[in-house]
Design an enzyme around this catalytic site. Structure first.
Site, PDB file in Angstrom:
ATOM      1  CB  ILE A   1     -34.778 -28.712 -23.666  1.00 45.65           C
ATOM      2  CG1 ILE A   1     -36.161 -28.727 -24.337  1.00 45.65           C
ATOM      3  CG2 ILE A   1     -34.570 -27.400 -22.949  1.00 45.65           C
ATOM      4  CD1 ILE A   1     -37.338 -28.637 -23.335  1.00 45.65           C
ATOM      5  CB  SER A   2     -34.541 -28.450 -29.432  1.00 46.39           C
ATOM      6  OG  SER A   2     -33.822 -29.651 -29.551  1.00 46.39           O
ATOM      7  CD  GLN A   3     -34.443 -21.184 -31.159  1.00 47.13           C
ATOM      8  OE1 GLN A   3     -33.467 -21.731 -31.684  1.00 47.13           O
ATOM      9  NE2 GLN A   3     -34.879 -19.996 -31.504  1.00 47.13           N
TER      10      GLN A   3
END
Ligand code: SAH
Length: 668
Positions: free
Chosen positions: A61-63
């Site tokens: 999951i992206s930052q």
């Protein structure tokens, strides 16, 4: 147990806002999206950490900051259709769904897509569709898109994705020859076959695997590393910095080059030039310079201004060399006299007269008043009437008329009106007086060629007069709408009368010409204006140009019918467009706000800020409530003309008794 709501707020403040992403719609969307629902159960307490996290199927999951950065870079706007490639957890799609009208998201791992779909449904986000497949070639079924975000890095931006961008559409994706070391780029489609590219900095994403990305084999061979968290190298540019970068310097007001800068609007049928006050010299002189250019070089033959029809007609007779009416009283005798009786207008009409003198009648440029209704005479009549019958109500009316504008919100003035019982009692008398006055005016109207233009609009007015007067007496939105609709009808009647190729320049206050449908005026109070009606009728052939200033002096009054005063204009309030423009350091400049010109600036300015409106009344003591309203500048105007410091117009009416009235506007 960690307080996740608290952690979310801290994430928004520290990781996003303090790094320069301050668009309030974006921050609200992040606030509305519980990120803990998008990470595996065991990692919930880390949901708001400043880092990407592992999710199922070996993906991430992206930052949070990266999600915000990509959405900000893509300038997602309400109404947009967006595509996300790489659904992963579904988090970015959820944030996107709060900002765009329609979101498609595509994921190659069916199980990830399924989980994400369930999460999005649970949050009630009905405007997202989750698809399974290779998204490196886009999702053609719903193309074209205003926005495409790719959450995985490929060797280059696939042509297939670029082709699915709408005109003006933005594609944001990580690209790089070596997977694992990528640059985040934004590609904007500026024309059918033209794309512009911006580099947004170094990033690390998981690889885009598919036909237009990397092959599985390549990925194995390169042994791509885990995505690391990303810290911006340089802070995002501030709004003043973006303004400074986009502003085109304005030449001297007397330099012919000034008008030439506005040739970009020469193709329009109607160019509407605003003003941020009714008493600022620079606004008049700038409008004169632009109008002169449009008349001389581009065949504009109508100058239509926010003035009473009969008064403007008197100037027009001079300017076009039509015979004067011997019995007519000199024009612009009533409050606010300085609006049209000033040196700046004199200079303009003198030029217009000289220009016309060289041309046959049918090629002369006319000067017309759009407010044919004679608003100020009517207000005068109300005050005369009230002075006779109820002086207390007259005092309230003077104050009320000072805020007969769509921006002023002066609760104390409303309060006094409610407490004065006589005010309501006087309504019937006022409406009767005004109706009689209108009737007298219409009976007395001489039906020469140009005056016939009024006939239809007048008929409509008589029909609506009672409602109009009542609304006007109480200062309701209806009176504003009737007035602006009336101005618009007068304008179109003028255009029709001058033939299919006729082109007009309009001079009116920013509040009349800045598209009201895109501001607080229209959105929350149902008010419309001539700028909005022109856009609806003429589309891109209407150019709306706003004007603004930070400080200086202005000619104004404190109450309706009050004496002319020269007041100091307060510096722009924090969180106003005026403050941002002032902080840019630009002393005088032109901002082209049309789509595609300065996209970053346009996007940044889209978010509503305060904008100042000074009419004939200026009340610095209650400035925030009397003169500021929330607006979205790039939605109101196609361009904005900025003068950091301005000065008051020079009234020629002030020297009453000097004999100036008789020779106005040319006697010196
Ligand atoms: N936006 C996501 C981040 C996901 S990481 C979030 O907010 O959580 C990138 C995702 O892209 C991975 O789930 C990966 O499986 C997916 N992906 C990689 N190549 C793809 C392709 N060609 N088509 C669709 N999805 C792809």
């Amino acid at each position: 147990m960690i307080d996740l709501a608290d952690a979310r707020e801290r994430m928004i403040d520290r990781q996003v806002a303090r790094r320069g992403l301050r668009d309030s719609r974006l921050l609200v969307a992040l606030r509305q999206t519980p990120r803990e629902l998008f990470v595996p159960e065991g990692l919930r307490e880390f949901a708001y950490d400043d880092t990407p996290l592992p999710i199922e199927a070996g993906q991430t999951i992206s930052q949070p900051y990266i999600v915000a950065l990509m959405i900000d870079a893509a300038r997602v706007q309400p109404g947009d259709r967006a595509l996300e490639v790489g659904t992963g957890s579904g988090y970015a799609a959820a944030v996107l769904a709060r900002l765009a009208a329609e979101v498609h998201t595509i994921e190659r791992h069916a199980d990830l897509a399924q989980t994400a779909r369930a999460r999005l449904a649970r949050l009630g986000l009905a405007n997202v569709e989750t698809h399974v497949g290779d998204g490196s070639g886009g999702w053609i079924a719903a193309a074209p898109y205003d926005v495409i975000l790719v959450a995985a890095g490929g060797p280059a931006a696939p042509q297939a994705l670029k082709d699915q961008l709408d005109l003006g559409g933005r594609l944001v994706m990580p690209v790089g020859e070596h997977a694992g070391e990528q640059r985040l780029v934004r590609i904007t489609r500026t024309a059918a076959n033209h794309f512009e590219e911006d580099d947004l900095g170094g990033v690390v994403f998981v690889p885009l695997i598919g036909e237009h990305g990397w092959s599985e084999g390549e990925v194995q061979a390169r042994r791509v590393g885990e995505p690391r968290s990303f810290r911006p190298a340089a802070p995002v540019k501030s709004t003043p910095a973006l303004i400074a970068q986009a502003a085109e310097p304005l030449p001297d007001l007397d330099d012919p080059a000034f008008g030439v800068l506005f040739d970009r609007f020469a193709g329009a049928r109607v160019v509407l030039l605003g003003e941020a006050s009714h008493g600022t010299s620079e606004f008049y002189r700038a409008r004169a310079a632009i109008t002169r250019r449009l008349v001389e070089a581009h065949g504009f033959s109508i100058v239509a201004v926010e003035a009473d029809w009969p008064d403007a007609a008197s100037l027009d007779r001079r300017a076009r060399g039509r015979p004067a009416r011997p019995e007519a009283e000199p024009p612009f005798q009533r409050f606010p006299t300085w609006m049209w009786r000033n040196r700046e207008v004199e200079a303009f009409t003198a030029w217009l007269t000289a220009w016309n003198a060289e041309r046959p009648m049918d090629r002369r440029t006319g000067f017309y008043g759009l407010d044919l209704y004679n608003l100020s005479a009517s207000l005068r009549a109300v005050l005369d009437y009230l002075d006779e019958v109820d002086r207390e109500a007259a005092a309230v009316a003077r104050e009320r008329y000072g805020c007969l504008t769509p921006w002023a919100r002066e609760p104390q003035a409303y309060g006094r009106m409610a407490r004065t019982t006589g005010y309501a009692r006087c309504e019937a008398g006022v409406v009767k007086t005004l109706t009689e006055m209108l009737q007298r005016q219409l009976d007395g109207a001489v039906q020469d060629g140009d005056d016939l233009l009024d006939a239809t609009a007048n008929a409509r007015l008589v029909k609506n007069a009672e409602a109009y007067y009542r609304a006007m007496y109480y200062g309701a939105a209806d009176s504003w709408n009737l007035r602006d609709t009336h101005m618009f009808e007068t304008l179109t009647a003028l255009l029709d009368a001058r033939g299919p190729d006729a082109k007009a320049v309009v001079w009116a206050h920013n509040s009349h010409i800045g598209d009201a449908s895109r501001t607080e005026m229209g959105l929350s109070r149902g008010e419309l204006n001539i700028g909005q009606l022109c856009r609806e009728r003429f589309g891109p052939e209407a150019a709306l140009v706003g004007f603004g200033t930070n400080t200086g002096t202005v000619a104004c009054a404190s109450d309706w019918d009050g004496p002319l005063e020269i007041k100091r204009v307060r510096p722009g309030l924090p969180d106003s467009y005026e403050r941002a423009a002032h902080d840019s350091g630009v002393r005088r400049g032109l901002l082209d706000l049309r789509e595609g010109r300065h996209p970053d600036l346009r996007y940044r300015l889209l978010e509503p800020k305060l904008e100042r409106f000074i009419g004939v009344i200026y009340r610095p003591e209650t400035e925030r409530w009397s003169h500021y309203s929330a607006c979205s500048l790039p939605q109101q105007f196609d361009a904005y003309v900025w003068f950091d410091e301005t000065r008051a117009v020079t009234s020629t009416a002030a020297a009453a008794g000097s004999g100036e009235e008789e020779t106005y506007p040319f006697g010196l």
